[in-house]
Write an enzyme that holds these catalytic residues in place. Sequence first.
Site, PDB file in Angstrom:
ATOM      1  N   HIS A 102       3.840   6.216  -4.113  1.00 48.10           N
ATOM      2  CA  HIS A 102       2.617   5.677  -4.692  1.00 48.10           C
ATOM      3  C   HIS A 102       2.659   4.148  -4.697  1.00 48.10           C
ATOM      4  O   HIS A 102       3.712   3.555  -4.950  1.00 48.10           O
ATOM      5  CB  HIS A 102       2.426   6.197  -6.125  1.00 48.10           C
ATOM      6  CG  HIS A 102       1.870   7.583  -6.182  1.00 48.10           C
ATOM      7  ND1 HIS A 102       0.560   7.853  -6.436  1.00 48.10           N
ATOM      8  CD2 HIS A 102       2.457   8.790  -5.981  1.00 48.10           C
ATOM      9  CE1 HIS A 102       0.357   9.155  -6.407  1.00 48.10           C
ATOM     10  NE2 HIS A 102       1.498   9.745  -6.141  1.00 48.10           N
ATOM     11  N   PRO A 103       1.529   3.513  -4.437  1.00 46.31           N
ATOM     12  CA  PRO A 103       1.492   2.042  -4.412  1.00 46.31           C
ATOM     13  C   PRO A 103       1.415   1.467  -5.827  1.00 46.31           C
ATOM     14  O   PRO A 103       1.030   2.156  -6.775  1.00 46.31           O
ATOM     15  CB  PRO A 103       0.195   1.753  -3.653  1.00 46.31           C
ATOM     16  CG  PRO A 103      -0.698   2.898  -4.026  1.00 46.31           C
ATOM     17  CD  PRO A 103       0.221   4.100  -4.118  1.00 46.31           C
ATOM     18  N   SER A 135      -6.206   6.338  -2.392  1.00 49.37           N
ATOM     19  CA  SER A 135      -5.774   5.320  -3.357  1.00 49.37           C
ATOM     20  C   SER A 135      -6.755   4.161  -3.426  1.00 49.37           C
ATOM     21  O   SER A 135      -7.028   3.620  -4.496  1.00 49.37           O
ATOM     22  CB  SER A 135      -4.376   4.805  -2.989  1.00 49.37           C
ATOM     23  OG  SER A 135      -3.397   5.794  -3.220  1.00 49.37           O
ATOM     24  N   GLU A 143      -9.694   5.305  -5.482  1.00 52.31           N
ATOM     25  CA  GLU A 143      -9.325   5.495  -6.884  1.00 52.31           C
ATOM     26  C   GLU A 143      -9.173   4.156  -7.603  1.00 52.31           C
ATOM     27  O   GLU A 143      -9.667   3.967  -8.724  1.00 52.31           O
ATOM     28  CB  GLU A 143      -8.022   6.312  -6.956  1.00 52.31           C
ATOM     29  CG  GLU A 143      -8.229   7.783  -6.587  1.00 52.31           C
ATOM     30  CD  GLU A 143      -6.942   8.463  -6.146  1.00 52.31           C
ATOM     31  OE1 GLU A 143      -7.004   9.648  -5.779  1.00 52.31           O
ATOM     32  OE2 GLU A 143      -5.878   7.804  -6.165  1.00 52.31           O
ATOM     33  N   GLN A 144      -8.489   3.220  -6.966  1.00 53.68           N
ATOM     34  CA  GLN A 144      -8.298   1.914  -7.609  1.00 53.68           C
ATOM     35  C   GLN A 144      -9.630   1.160  -7.721  1.00 53.68           C
ATOM     36  O   GLN A 144      -9.895   0.490  -8.735  1.00 53.68           O
ATOM     37  CB  GLN A 144      -7.263   1.093  -6.841  1.00 53.68           C
ATOM     38  CG  GLN A 144      -5.864   1.691  -6.910  1.00 53.68           C
ATOM     39  CD  GLN A 144      -4.766   0.676  -6.642  1.00 53.68           C
ATOM     40  OE1 GLN A 144      -4.963  -0.525  -6.836  1.00 53.68           O
ATOM     41  NE2 GLN A 144      -3.599   1.174  -6.226  1.00 53.68           N
ATOM     42  N   ALA A 198      -3.413   8.236 -13.432  1.00 48.25           N
ATOM     43  CA  ALA A 198      -4.658   8.716 -12.828  1.00 48.25           C
ATOM     44  C   ALA A 198      -5.784   7.852 -13.370  1.00 48.25           C
ATOM     45  O   ALA A 198      -6.138   7.938 -14.548  1.00 48.25           O
ATOM     46  CB  ALA A 198      -4.892  10.184 -13.169  1.00 48.25           C
ATOM     47  N   VAL A 199      -6.339   6.997 -12.524  1.00 54.93           N
ATOM     48  CA  VAL A 199      -7.250   5.957 -13.010  1.00 54.93           C
ATOM     49  C   VAL A 199      -8.686   6.438 -13.148  1.00 54.93           C
ATOM     50  O   VAL A 199      -9.512   5.720 -13.728  1.00 54.93           O
ATOM     51  CB  VAL A 199      -7.215   4.721 -12.069  1.00 54.93           C
ATOM     52  CG1 VAL A 199      -5.814   4.139 -12.015  1.00 54.93           C
ATOM     53  CG2 VAL A 199      -7.709   5.090 -10.672  1.00 54.93           C
TER      54      VAL A 199
END
Length: 471
Positions: free
Chosen positions: A371-372, A388, A391-392, A426-427
Site C-alpha cells: 500500500h502507498p 488508490s 480513493e485518495q 479506508a478513506v
Amino acid sequence: MNYPRDMRGYGAEPPKANWPNGAKIAVQFVVNYEEGGENCVLHGDAGSEAFLSEIVGAASWPDQRHWNMESIYEYGARAGFWRLHRLFTQNEIPVTVYGVATALQRSPEQVQAMLEANWEIASHGLKWIEYKDFSREDEKAALVKAVALHQAVTGKRPTGWYLGRCSENTVDLVTEEGGFAYISDAYDDDLPYWRRHAERDQLIIPYTLDCNDMRFATPQGFNSGDQFETYLRDTFDTLYAEGEAGAPKMMNIGLHCRLIGRPGRLAALKRFVDYARSHEDVWFARRIDIADHWAKEHPPEVVRERPSLMDETGFVAKYGGVFEHSPWIAQRAHQAGLGFANDTADGLHHAMKIQFRLADEDARLAVLNAHPDLAGKLAAANRLTAESTNEQASAGLDSLTDEERATFTRLNTAYVEKHGFPFIIAVKGLSKDDILQAFETRIDNSREEEFHTACRQVERIALLRLKDLLP
C-alpha cells in the site's frame, strides 16, 4: 473448483412475494398419488416396496410380492384418496397432485375426479422407485417415458415436476427437457427461486418433508393426528406473522393417500384446514398458480458474470487488484473453491479475507507494504493504482496545501520508522481532517496493535473495492 451448492439463497432480505390480493401467506396442499406405481414384482421390479407405509422399517423382499405392503398402498387408492377428494372439494381448496405416471395409468376413476376438480396433476416420475443409482441416460429415458405416459393418461403434458426419490442428475435433466414451469425436487427455501442451468432459467418451487404426513411412517415422526395438526398450525402461525410483518412466504403441506387418508389422521387435517380458512388474507393455490405468479412478479434476473463460474485466469485478472498489488489472494480464493455464496461483494470478500488471514505474518506484511503512503511520493508522481488514486482523491488528498502535505510527509515517515509498514486507512467517507486525526492517534499504538488494525483496514479497503465491482 466451483462449489455447486447455494448456501446463501435470498440472504437476509428475501424478495416481496406480492401474493394476489395482498395475501400474507400462500398455502399449498400436495396430494402424492403413488399407489400402483411403487416397487412390486408385478411391475417388473426386483422386489417389493419398503418405503412410506405403516410397516416402519420394512425391507424389500427380493423377487417376492409383499401382500401386506401391497394392500397398504391399495388402501390409499381405494379409500384414502376419496377422503382427501371430499375434504378439499367441499372446502373449495385447489390442490396439486404429484402423480406417478404408472400409478395414474392404473387409476382411471381417481384421475377423472382430479380433472373434474381442476386439480393440477404434476409429474411424480414414471415409477415410485429410487433413481439415485440410475445412469444419466437411463434416468433421462425414464423422464421421457413419464411425460409421454402422463400426457396419454391425463390428456395434458405435466408442467410441474417432483421425482422425490431423485438422483444428483434429476434437476439438471428436467431443466434440460425444457417443458416444465417448475421443479420441486428441493427443500431449501420458503419461496420460489430461479436456478440457471444449460443456458436456461428454471423456476424451483421448494417442497417440504417436515409439514408432511410421511412423518407418520418414519421413526421420531408424528405419533398422532394432534402432533401433526399442532405442527401445521405452528408453521402456519409463524409464516402468517412474517407475512403480517411484510415478508410473505409459502407453506407446503405434503400428503399421501395411504397415510393421511386413514380416518384418525384425516380428522387432524380437517381441523387444520378449518383453522387456516378462518384467517383472512390466505391464498390457497396450486403449485402451477404459484409458478405463474412468480414468473410474472419475479422474472429471472439478467445473466451477469458470476465470480464462482470464472476460470482462474479471468478471475485473478478481474479481482487480483482488490488487495493492493497482491493477486495471490484472489488466486488462492479461487483455488479454495467458490460457490453461489461468493457471487456478491460480501460473499467474495469473505472468501478472499479468509485467504489473507490464513497467510503467514510475512505474507500479510508484504500486503501492508504494497500500500502507498497517503499523499506520499507515489501520489505526487502519479504512480498509484487507479483504485488508490480514486480513493485518495475522494478524501481530498490530491488537493492538499503545502502545509498539509508537509504534515502528511512527517507523519508517514514517523509511522513507517516505528511500525515498519505504511499507515493504512479506508478513506472512503472520511475527510482529510478525519484521516489526520486517526493518523496522530494511531501512531502511538504498539506495533502489534497497529499490525492488527492495518490488516483490518486492508480488508475494509478490499470490501469497498469489491462493492464497486459486484452487487
